[in-house]
Design an enzyme around this catalytic site. Structure first.
Site, mmCIF file in Angstrom:
data_model
loop_
_atom_site.group_PDB
_atom_site.id
_atom_site.type_symbol
_atom_site.label_atom_id
_atom_site.label_comp_id
_atom_site.label_asym_id
_atom_site.label_seq_id
_atom_site.Cartn_x
_atom_site.Cartn_y
_atom_site.Cartn_z
ATOM 1 N N GLU A 58 45.971 48.183 54.911
ATOM 2 C CA GLU A 58 45.418 47.206 53.962
ATOM 3 C C GLU A 58 45.523 45.768 54.455
ATOM 4 O O GLU A 58 44.652 44.958 54.174
ATOM 5 C CB GLU A 58 45.964 47.373 52.542
ATOM 6 N N ARG A 102 43.784 38.360 42.035
ATOM 7 C CA ARG A 102 43.115 39.370 41.221
ATOM 8 C C ARG A 102 41.685 39.631 41.682
ATOM 9 O O ARG A 102 41.043 40.575 41.236
ATOM 10 C CB ARG A 102 43.104 38.932 39.758
ATOM 11 N N LYS A 142 50.416 50.113 54.194
ATOM 12 C CA LYS A 142 50.657 48.682 54.399
ATOM 13 C C LYS A 142 49.855 48.208 55.607
ATOM 14 O O LYS A 142 49.203 47.184 55.557
ATOM 15 C CB LYS A 142 52.147 48.471 54.640
ATOM 16 N N TRP A 163 36.243 39.610 41.189
ATOM 17 C CA TRP A 163 36.202 40.790 42.044
ATOM 18 C C TRP A 163 34.954 41.540 41.591
ATOM 19 O O TRP A 163 34.912 42.070 40.485
ATOM 20 C CB TRP A 163 37.453 41.634 41.842
ATOM 21 N N GLU A 198 53.577 55.052 52.935
ATOM 22 C CA GLU A 198 53.618 53.648 52.537
ATOM 23 C C GLU A 198 53.462 52.725 53.763
ATOM 24 O O GLU A 198 52.736 51.726 53.709
ATOM 25 C CB GLU A 198 54.931 53.364 51.786
ATOM 26 N N CYS A 203 39.592 40.496 38.499
ATOM 27 C CA CYS A 203 39.103 39.187 38.079
ATOM 28 C C CYS A 203 40.225 38.486 37.316
ATOM 29 O O CYS A 203 41.034 39.127 36.651
ATOM 30 C CB CYS A 203 37.883 39.217 37.167
ATOM 31 N N HIS A 232 49.975 71.300 62.584
ATOM 32 C CA HIS A 232 48.880 71.975 61.880
ATOM 33 C C HIS A 232 47.575 71.191 61.966
ATOM 34 O O HIS A 232 46.678 71.410 61.168
ATOM 35 C CB HIS A 232 49.267 72.208 60.417
ATOM 36 N N LYS A 264 44.594 42.630 43.399
ATOM 37 C CA LYS A 264 45.971 42.993 43.073
ATOM 38 C C LYS A 264 46.037 44.001 41.925
ATOM 39 O O LYS A 264 46.750 44.990 42.001
ATOM 40 C CB LYS A 264 46.734 41.722 42.707
ATOM 41 N N ASN A 284 36.784 39.266 32.238
ATOM 42 C CA ASN A 284 37.426 40.244 33.114
ATOM 43 C C ASN A 284 37.228 41.599 32.450
ATOM 44 O O ASN A 284 37.544 41.747 31.272
ATOM 45 C CB ASN A 284 38.919 39.918 33.239
ATOM 46 N N GLY A 285 36.707 42.577 33.196
ATOM 47 C CA GLY A 285 36.495 43.905 32.620
ATOM 48 C C GLY A 285 35.087 44.395 32.917
ATOM 49 O O GLY A 285 34.401 43.855 33.793
#
Ligand code: M6R
Length: 606
Positions: free
Chosen positions: A486, A27, A483, A74, A479, A2, A502, A601, A98-99
């Site tokens: 997402e 955010r 990428k 968010w 990575e 947020c 394996h 983010k 926010n929180g």
């Protein structure tokens, strides 16, 4: 997650707030809203979805006023809906938050018994009720906020306006970032500094347990206990332009292209070429005092940590463990005062990483960090921080922050190696030379953007991908896969190439593109073997190889090349084409590249 923003000054607040929210949208983007003091009345506009929805609402029903607050959400408590969108208003008091308020259910019950009526499912709404209750009981706004926060358990950054005192805004912070932007006769509150850059580059960062009252010409900070705090403003190096797309279609693409510069910015000032050494301001760690290094991080930053393990073990000969911060903190990790804990985070606000740092400090470890955001919670929690110079990273998918983290780890590893004598001055010179020639090599890779875009056209309709790498390049396989998933929502897995046999090899068929990282290094022959295994099962191979490669090219369906480099820096070079591949595939799939669904983010919840 947020983003919150507040403004008081001579301008129309809506414009400033919307501009700020645009910069904070990364955010969270489930819903957004603003409240402005219009003709003395707190007036609200909210919308579900991205900021453009709120923009449309405001076009239809404009707002006017010189102070207000805004929020981009968010969702944590309560689905994305208009009622759950912030600001939350009660009796002329509006709050953005926010929180997470952990004891909101108990507070809600208490307030309901007194006749309070709740309009949303959020934890935040209890805050507006608590503040309003205090104002009803005769308290001034700042005191009302102080009393309200004394009842909260959890994390928060708040911005509050009230009809009773229209000449001010109040903010409060507990474990969520909150900065005050100090302009000329105008003042802002914001979750991060990108949102204030259009009015000022002077910022004061609130600390946990502090409350701030802002007016157009004043900033008054006190602790929750009421003690006055004097803190000078910090000058912010970032410019507003750095936080804009500058003609690129997406922030992600812009940030990929920025890498030659930000990589150089990150090592410039630290390398001493003629001595083959690295200068790290105030870094006084000695390899002899360290039994082991434990790296803690999340997501892409964790991948950087995995590369860091190779660098530290090779150059400084110190054993390294790399832990996901979210796992570390829920064990009873074996760290003590001979352990150096290194936390890596772009934002410096990732809740799990911060919690891991606190746990390590409790156990007596020395804790340092690699971070991209000055004055973030992480830099304040750790004894020493290396600041990467990636500049604001707005795309939710981390690109330039990752490559600058790799540079940071390289620098620290060289320093420890030189300090302990495990890296000789001559070897040091080679290591530094390798680093300073890196930017040119990245530039060269950027020239292949068009070719990778063409490749994306061939592969974007596949539903699953595998990425294979070995040794120091195994984290790059992870990575590359992260990428892709997402930003394109395609399922992708990264594997250590030696693990193929394996289990994962069972997945290989003609519908499974396999991205093979096969630069010229000690594991190259083994990677050729892996390529044969994939070919034998009909898999399609996209190989990322060193320019001039003769063998891997014959085994691959498609090839991307990178310039030759030392194996210690190859991970950084391999990363760039994988960022392009993910980006162009995502664009072809039509996803929201900069703000992929369900993500934010800064992950400030545990
Ligand atoms: O700000 P941080 O580096 O602490 O963030 C950690 C992760 O949340 C972050 O790297 C995330 O995985 C990115 N979306 C990856 O692109």
């Amino acid at each position: 997650m947020c983003g919150i923003v507040g403004y008081i000054g001579p301008k129309e607040a809506v414009g400033v707030l919307m501009d700020g929210l645009k910069r904070l949208e990364y955010r969270g983007y489930d819903s957004s809203g603003i409240a402005v003091l219009e003709n003395g009345k707190v007036t609200l506009r909210r919308a579900v979805g991205k900021l453009e929805k709120l923009q449309a609402v405001l076009l239809k029903n404009p707002l006017q006023g010189r102070s207000g607050i805004g929020h981009t959400r968010w969702a944590t408590h309560g689905r994305p809906s208009e009622e759950n969108a912030h600001p939350h208003i009660e009796g002329g008091v509006a709050v953005v938050h926010n929180g997470i308020i952990e004891n909101y259910l108990a507070l809600k019950e208490e307030l309901k018994k007194e006749g309070a009526h709740f309009k949303s499912e959020t934890d935040t709404e209890v805050i507006s009720h608590l503040i309003h209750r205090e104002i009803k009981n005769g308290k001034k706004l700042a005191e009302a906020v102080r009393r309200a926060v004394s009842r909260l358990k959890g994390t928060y950054a708040l911005a509050v306006i009230s009809e009773d005192e229209p000449d001010k805004l109040v903010g409060a912070r507990m474990e969520c970032p909150l900065a005050v932007g100090v302009g000329e006769h105008e003042t802002m509150l914001s979750s991060d500094i990108t949102a204030i850059l259009n009015i000022t580059r002077k910022a004061i960062f609130l600390q946990d347990g502090e409350l701030v009252v802002i007016t157009p010409d004043g900033v008054e900070i006190t602790t929750f206990d009421g003690a006055k705090v004097t803190r000078p403003a910090t000058h912010i190096d970032w410019s507003p332009v750095m936080a804009e797309k500058s003609g690129f279609r997406h922030f992600m693409l812009k940030e990929i292209f920025e890498q030659p510069r930000v990589v150089a910015d990150t090592f410039r000032g630290s390398v001493i070429e003629e001595k083959g050494d690295v200068f790290l301001n105030n870094f006084n760690m000695r390899a002899a005092d360290i039994d082991k290094i434990v790296i803690v991080a999340c997501g892409t930053s964790w991948h950087a940590g995995l590369v860091g393990k190779f660098l530290f073990e090779e150059l400084a000969k110190i054993p390294v463990e790399v832990d996901l911060a979210s796992e570390f903190r829920y064990r009873d990790p074996l760290v003590d005062k001979k352990t150096l804990v290194l936390a890596i985070s772009q934002s410096g606000e990732t809740a799990d990483t911060l919690a891991a740092v606190k746990e390590a400090k409790k156990k007596g470890a020395s804790v340092i960090s690699v971070c991209n955001v000055i004055e973030s919670s992480l830099t304040r929690e750790t004894a020493w921080s290396f600041m990467t110079h990636a500049g604001p990273e707005i795309g939710v998918a981390s690109t330039k922050a990752f490559t600058t983290q790799l540079v940071a780890l390289y620098l620290i590893a060289v320093r420890l190696g030189r300090e302990s004598g495990r890296v000789s001055p001559e070897f040091g010179k080679t290591l530094i030379h390798d680093l300073v020639t890196l930017s040119k090599k990245i530039e060269h890779i950027l020239d292949s953007a068009g070719r990778i875009e063409a490749l994306a056209k061939k592969y974007f309709h596949f539903r699953d991908f595998i990425y294979l790498g070995r040794g120091i390049n195994y984290p790059i396989a992870l990575e590359g896969a992260l990428k892709l998933k997402e930003v394109s929502y395609i399922h992708a897995e990264g594997y250590a190439a030696g693990e193929m046999k394996h289990g994962p090899i069972a997945l290989i068929d003609e519908d499974m593109p396999v991205v093979v990282l096969a630069p010229q290094d000690a594991s190259y022959p083994k990677m050729l073997g892996n390529m044969e295994e994939v070919r034998a099962r009909g898999g399609r191979i996209i190989a990322v190889v060193t320019e001039g490669d003769k063998e891997a090219v014959l085994k691959a369906d498609d090839v991307i090349t990178i310039p030759a480099a030392s194996h210690r820096l190859t991970p950084l070079l391999l990363t760039v084409p994988l960022q392009f591949l993910a980006y162009y595939i995502a664009v072809l799939k039509g996803t929201d590249v900069d703000q992929p669904r369900n993500l934010a983010k800064s992950v400030t919840v545990e």
